[in-house]
Structure formats: C-alpha cells, structure tokens
Design an enzyme around this catalytic site. Structure first.
Site, PDB file in Angstrom:
ATOM      1  N   TYR A   1       0.196  -1.036  10.164  1.00  0.00           N
ATOM      2  CA  TYR A   1      -0.091  -1.699   8.880  1.00  0.00           C
ATOM      3  C   TYR A   1       1.081  -1.485   7.919  1.00  0.00           C
ATOM      4  O   TYR A   1       1.538  -2.410   7.242  1.00  0.00           O
ATOM      5  CB  TYR A   1      -1.372  -1.066   8.343  1.00  0.00           C
ATOM      6  CG  TYR A   1      -1.875  -1.505   7.012  1.00  0.00           C
ATOM      7  CD1 TYR A   1      -2.564  -2.707   6.868  1.00  0.00           C
ATOM      8  CD2 TYR A   1      -1.748  -0.687   5.888  1.00  0.00           C
ATOM      9  CE1 TYR A   1      -3.089  -3.074   5.641  1.00  0.00           C
ATOM     10  CE2 TYR A   1      -2.276  -1.045   4.668  1.00  0.00           C
ATOM     11  CZ  TYR A   1      -2.945  -2.242   4.550  1.00  0.00           C
ATOM     12  OH  TYR A   1      -3.480  -2.600   3.339  1.00  0.00           O
TER      13      TYR A   1
ATOM     14  N   SER B   1       0.851  -1.190   0.000  1.00  0.00           N
ATOM     15  CA  SER B   1       0.000   0.000   0.000  1.00  0.00           C
ATOM     16  C   SER B   1       0.888   1.242   0.000  1.00  0.00           C
ATOM     17  O   SER B   1       2.025   1.204   0.483  1.00  0.00           O
ATOM     18  CB  SER B   1      -0.866  -0.043   1.259  1.00  0.00           C
ATOM     19  OG  SER B   1      -1.393   1.223   1.521  1.00  0.00           O
ATOM     20  N   SER B   2       0.348   2.352  -0.503  1.00  0.00           N
ATOM     21  CA  SER B   2       1.149   3.584  -0.595  1.00  0.00           C
ATOM     22  C   SER B   2       1.537   4.129   0.783  1.00  0.00           C
ATOM     23  O   SER B   2       2.420   4.982   0.878  1.00  0.00           O
ATOM     24  CB  SER B   2       0.394   4.646  -1.388  1.00  0.00           C
ATOM     25  OG  SER B   2      -0.863   4.901  -0.802  1.00  0.00           O
ATOM     26  N   CYS B   3       0.893   3.622   1.858  1.00  0.00           N
ATOM     27  CA  CYS B   3       1.234   4.126   3.195  1.00  0.00           C
ATOM     28  C   CYS B   3       2.582   3.603   3.690  1.00  0.00           C
ATOM     29  O   CYS B   3       3.028   3.979   4.773  1.00  0.00           O
ATOM     30  CB  CYS B   3       0.136   3.814   4.198  1.00  0.00           C
ATOM     31  SG  CYS B   3      -0.084   2.066   4.470  1.00  0.00           S
TER      32      CYS B   3
ATOM     33  N   LYS C   1       3.522  -4.210   6.042  1.00  0.00           N
ATOM     34  CA  LYS C   1       3.676  -4.247   4.572  1.00  0.00           C
ATOM     35  C   LYS C   1       5.147  -4.082   4.163  1.00  0.00           C
ATOM     36  O   LYS C   1       5.603  -4.711   3.210  1.00  0.00           O
ATOM     37  CB  LYS C   1       2.818  -3.149   3.931  1.00  0.00           C
ATOM     38  CG  LYS C   1       1.315  -3.400   4.050  1.00  0.00           C
ATOM     39  CD  LYS C   1       0.895  -4.594   3.219  1.00  0.00           C
ATOM     40  CE  LYS C   1      -0.600  -4.787   3.190  1.00  0.00           C
ATOM     41  NZ  LYS C   1      -1.006  -5.976   2.444  1.00  0.00           N
TER      42      LYS C   1
ATOM     43  N   HIS D   1     -12.880   2.479   3.919  1.00  0.00           N
ATOM     44  CA  HIS D   1     -12.119   3.623   3.419  1.00  0.00           C
ATOM     45  C   HIS D   1     -13.089   4.747   3.022  1.00  0.00           C
ATOM     46  O   HIS D   1     -14.304   4.545   2.979  1.00  0.00           O
ATOM     47  CB  HIS D   1     -11.290   3.207   2.195  1.00  0.00           C
ATOM     48  CG  HIS D   1     -10.171   2.282   2.530  1.00  0.00           C
ATOM     49  ND1 HIS D   1     -10.276   0.918   2.388  1.00  0.00           N
ATOM     50  CD2 HIS D   1      -8.928   2.507   3.024  1.00  0.00           C
ATOM     51  CE1 HIS D   1      -9.132   0.357   2.766  1.00  0.00           C
ATOM     52  NE2 HIS D   1      -8.301   1.290   3.154  1.00  0.00           N
TER      53      HIS D   1
END
Ligand SMILES: NC(=O)c1ccc[n+]([C@@H]2O[C@H](COP(=O)([O-])OP(=O)(O)OC[C@H]3O[C@@H](n4cnc5c(N)ncnc54)[C@H](OP(=O)(O)O)[C@@H]3O)[C@@H](O)[C@H]2O)c1
Ligand SMILES: C[C@@H]1O[C@H](OP(=O)(O)OP(=O)(O)OC[C@H]2O[C@@H](n3cnc4c(=O)[nH]c(N)nc43)[C@H](O)[C@@H]2O)[C@@H](O)[C@H](O)[C@@H]1O
Length: 322
Positions: free
Chosen positions: A137, A108-110, A141, A180
């Site tokens: 999270y 994920s972009s986070c 990842k 979301h």
C-alpha cells in the site's frame, strides 16, 4: 476558489470522501461531482477517461482507494498495491490530459520508513525501508505522491499530496477483519459490554498484538477541513503531513475507548497478530506554518464516533476484499 467550481471527489461515499463532501457543501460549494464504484470503476482506464471528457471537472480530490487495517493490508498485498496504483494512475493521468488545474492526492503516514526518526518529517520520504505489513500500500501511495510531484515540476500545475495520519470518525469501516484499530475497538468493547449486561458474566475483549505500538489519530472532519484549506490556498510545496502531532500506545487507546464505551471486563492481547510499525508520529509543523491545525481532541472524537456507531450499527455490512 469560486463556489461554483466543478469539484470531483473520487470516493465520495467513503469515510474521508463523505466528510470532504459535507465540509465543501457547508462552505457553499455547489458544483460537487461524485460517482460510486459501481457507477464508475476507477480501475478502468477508458471509463475514467470518458468520465473526465463528459464531466470536465476543474478540481479533483482523490479520496478513492483500497483501504484497510493491518490484517487486510498484510493478507491482500496484491490488491493493496495494484488497485491503488490503477485508481490513482487513472485519476492523475486523466486529470493531466483534461487540464485539471488542481489535484489533491491523499496518501498515508505509512509512506515513511519504518524506523525513521520521530516525528516524521516530509523530507524522510524514501530514506529507508518500509514496514512489511503495509509496504504494498505504501509503495502505491509513494508512486502517487511522485506522480503529482512530477506534474508540478514538469507542467507547473497545482497538484499536491496530503499525508494524513490514522483517521477515524463517521462512516468508518467497523468490520472486524478489515477495519483499522479504532473502529474495531469501539465495536469490540460495545459488543462485550452488551453481552456482559445480558448474560451477567463479564465478557473479555481480545485485541491484537502487544498493545505497545504507538499511533496518532485524527478525526476525519478535521482532515476534511485540511482538504478545504488546501483547496482555498496555493501551497509552496508538493507534500504536507496532516495530523495532530500527538500519539499514544494502542494499550492507552484501548483504555480510553473502554472507559468511553463503559466496558469493565478484561482486555486480552493476541500475540499471534502483528504489531506493525512501532511508531509513526507525524511532524505537522509544515501544515501549521501554512495555517492549518487540528481542532478535535482524541477523547471528543472517540465520543462523537461512538455516538455515530450507536445510531448506525444496525446498517453495517461485512467489508470483503476479493
Ligand atoms: N482510513 C484511514 O485511517 C486513512 C488514513 C490515512 C489516509 N487515508 C486515505 O484516505 C482515502 C480514503 O480512505 P477512507 O478511509 O475514506 O476509505 P473508505 O471509507 O474505504 O472509502 C474508499 C472509497 O474509495 C472508493 N473506491 C474504492 N475502490 C474503488 C474503485 N475501484 N472504483 C471507484 N471507487 C473506488 C469507494 O467507493 P464505493 O463506496 O462507491 O465503493 C469508497 O468510497 C484513501 O486514499 C486513504 O489512503 C485513510
Ligand atoms: C492508516 C493505515 O494504517 C494501517 O496500519 P496500522 O496503523 O498498523 O493499522 P491498524 O489496523 O489500525 O492497527 C494499529 C495497531 O492496533 C493493533 N490492534 C489491536 N487490536 C486491533 C484490532 O482489533 N484491529 C486492528 N485493525 N488493529 C488492532 C494492531 O495490531 C496494530 O498494532 C496500515 O496497514 C495501512 O496501510 C494504513 O497506513
């Protein structure tokens, strides 16, 4: 890739996994393998190992994870950290032990630092501190990305990580506490519109935060095409961003969804809820150079998702985290 390759899609019933399943079926892949979480709990190491010995997948796509919006991430840090590490560790290590040749890990972009320069390039990974609402999270990842990179480096296998931006589309989670923002907005504007029409009193919609953060959104069927593209091609590197390369403010997103749904009342902003990271726009040039580009505009994707919502809203279940 041969059309009869044994491809295991972990999380095949989720929004992303089901889109990948449909995309592969449409291309003629005939040997797809899926298990629900009640059939195979991916947190259980020995069960996962047994499954790999029995099913012998040749390719694994990891779309199974504990997933949720900003509030769920912020409220359940332990589950978001631990369950995601358990799921991906069991999948990645069993794949290595079972000699799976190709593994696609979805992150994920986070994973990128909260205040990194924009747009986010793959090389910014681990150059700064993470956004606190979802660092748990993100850390899980990041360990998944690194595990795949280590296997690539040490064993020369084609294990890669795709980092999608915020996704939306059919089979999204529309539960208002764990979802979301995009599905939450569709449901909130739709419910307020229906209530206003029945009561003849304009019903406002309450959204979270200030509305000023910027986000990028990718239609999940475009992501599924990117995964199929990654299956059919051997990539040079281990990490690729997947997005549209365009973003907008949460306030602009609200106005777009309000227009598409047809709600005309007031929008209120609840400042007690977190904004999260100010911006996380992906640099998608690496994936474009490899030959893949997103197709669906945000407006078209939201229209399709709203139509899907209208056809399925009676079957939505509460999505709880325990
Ligand atoms: N949604 C987004 O905006 C977004 C953005 C970037 C990246 N991603 C990534 O895309 C992937 C899929 O996300 P999604 O949005 O499709 O999530 P989702 O709709 O919640 O689906 C998650 C899937 O994971 C499976 N799963 C969860 N815990 C499991 C367990 N213990 N054992 C077995 N299966 C388990 C679920 O299986 P059951 O249905 O059988 O319970 C479900 O099919 C994740 O890796 C996520 O990080 C998502
Ligand atoms: C893709 C995922 O994105 C998640 O971050 P993130 O974009 O902030 O997660 P979202 O929950 O999509 O929220 C995006 C922005 O929308 C605002 N927002 C406004 N109204 C709402 C609403 O009704 N519901 C929700 N959910 N948000 C709302 C929210 O405060 C935040 O600024 C991460 O926590 C995950 O780890 C993952 O990376």
């Amino acid at each position: 890739m041969r059309l009869n390759t044994r491809i295991y899609i972990a999380g095949h019933r989720g929004m992303v996994g089901s889109a990948i399943w449909r995309a592969l079926e449409a291309k003629g892949y005939s040997n797809l393998i899926g298990r629900t979480s009640s059939e195979l709990d991916l947190r259980n190491q020995s069960a996962v190992s047994d499954f790999f010995h029995t099913e012998k997948p040749e390719v694994v796509i990891d779309a199974a994870a504990r997933v949720g919006g900003i509030l769920a991430n912020n409220t359940y840090p332990y589950q978001f950290l631990m369950e995601n590490m358990q799921i991906q560790n069991n999948l990645i290590d069993s794949s290595l032990q079972a000699d799976v040749q190709k593994f696609i890990f979805l992150g994920s972009s986070c994973i990128y630092p909260k205040l990194a320069s924009q747009p986010l390039k793959e090389e910014y990974l681990l150059t700064g501190t993470l956004e606190p609402t979802n660092e748990w999270y993100a850390i899980a990842k990041i360990t998944g990305v690194k595990a795949c990179e280590a296997i690539r480096k040490q064993f020369g296998k084609d294990y890669i990580s795709l980092m999608p931006t915020n996704l939306y589309g059919p089979f999204d989670n529309f539960d208002l506490t764990t979802s979301h923002v995009l599905p939450a907005m569709i449901r909130k504007f739709h419910n307020a519109k229906v209530f206003s029409e029945k009561s003849r009193v304009s019903e406002p919609v309450e959204l979270w935060g200030s509305g000023s953060p910027m986000r990028e959104f990718l239609y999940v069927e475009d992501l599924a095409e990117a995964v199929v593209f990654a299956l059919d091609n051997q990539f040079r590197d281990n990490l690729y961003n997947v997005g549209t390369g365009e973003d907008l403010t949460i306030r602009e997103l609200a106005e777009l969804i309000q227009k598409i749904v047809g709600h005309t009342g007031e929008i209120k902003w609840d400042a007690s809820k977190p904004d999260g990271t100010p911006r996380k726009l992906m640099d998608v040039s690496k994936m474009e150079q490899a030959g893949w580009k997103a197709k669906t505009s945000l407006e078209e994707g939201v229209r399709k998702t709203y139509q899907w919502f209208l056809e399925h809203q009676d079957s939505f279940k509460e999505v709880k985290i325990d």
